[in-house]
Write an enzyme that holds these catalytic residues in place. Sequence first.
Site, mmCIF file in Angstrom:
data_model
loop_
_atom_site.group_PDB
_atom_site.id
_atom_site.type_symbol
_atom_site.label_atom_id
_atom_site.label_comp_id
_atom_site.label_asym_id
_atom_site.label_seq_id
_atom_site.Cartn_x
_atom_site.Cartn_y
_atom_site.Cartn_z
ATOM 1 N N SER A 74 -6.124 53.494 15.412
ATOM 2 C CA SER A 74 -7.392 53.772 16.083
ATOM 3 C C SER A 74 -8.079 52.462 16.466
ATOM 4 C CB SER A 74 -8.263 54.664 15.199
ATOM 5 O OG SER A 74 -9.357 55.191 15.906
ATOM 6 N N GLY A 126 -12.017 53.147 12.452
ATOM 7 C CA GLY A 126 -13.441 53.306 12.165
ATOM 8 C C GLY A 126 -14.205 52.982 13.431
ATOM 9 N N GLU A 149 -2.928 61.706 19.869
ATOM 10 C CA GLU A 149 -2.880 61.770 18.415
ATOM 11 C C GLU A 149 -1.488 62.203 17.946
ATOM 12 O OE1 GLU A 149 -6.177 64.070 16.923
ATOM 13 O OE2 GLU A 149 -7.457 62.292 17.030
#
Length: 221
Positions: free
Chosen positions: A121, A89, A193
């Site tokens: 993340s 987030g 990613e």
Amino acid sequence: MKLLLISNSTNPGESYLDYPKNNIRDFLGNKPVTALFIPYAAVTFSYDTYEQKVQERFREIGHDVVSIHRFPDPVKAVNEATAIVVGGGNTWKLLKTIQDNGLIEPVIRKVKTGTPYIGWSAGSNMACPTIRTTNDMPVIEPASFRAFGLIPFQINPHYLDANPAGHAGETREQRIEEFIEVNSDLYVLGLREGTMLRLEENKLTLIGARPARVFRHGSSP
């Protein structure tokens, strides 16, 4: 220490936490674990909603999570955790709320004594010495940039080489090169990613189909 640091939660066209779920299962082991989930990076949705999203995937692989916001004493919750999971987030909001709840030192102590840590993340950024290589806007101001410092280098999650067509701004590589010019004592790992780092028994492994890039001051990436 046991760390699983994931670049991103979701690959295009997949369900939330689908691609890393088997790695999470293997990392936590065969015995069911109910991990303590830290949802503080959520900004536009509630901690309840975030907890439910993560629960669905963890329960699918034989484990579970309970969010730290359910506990009246967050420090005690960390001290009693069997595993710690920090979701993605906004990294700035994540760090500030962790600081506000006095959790920096308790998490460091727990993880350094063997409690498994999973982050994706923003949660991966929190494992670094600082959060200064996040991609997020500083929507809120923490007391400092210091994070957990579980690893001796910085991660740039969601790393990509490409610049969108018609975009004249700096590339990700240029931004990281600025960082290491000013912070020559730190190096940065560009974590693409679909990839993750696993640290166990003092061995750090890059998992996934894509390579990472290491940026050191005075050297080519």
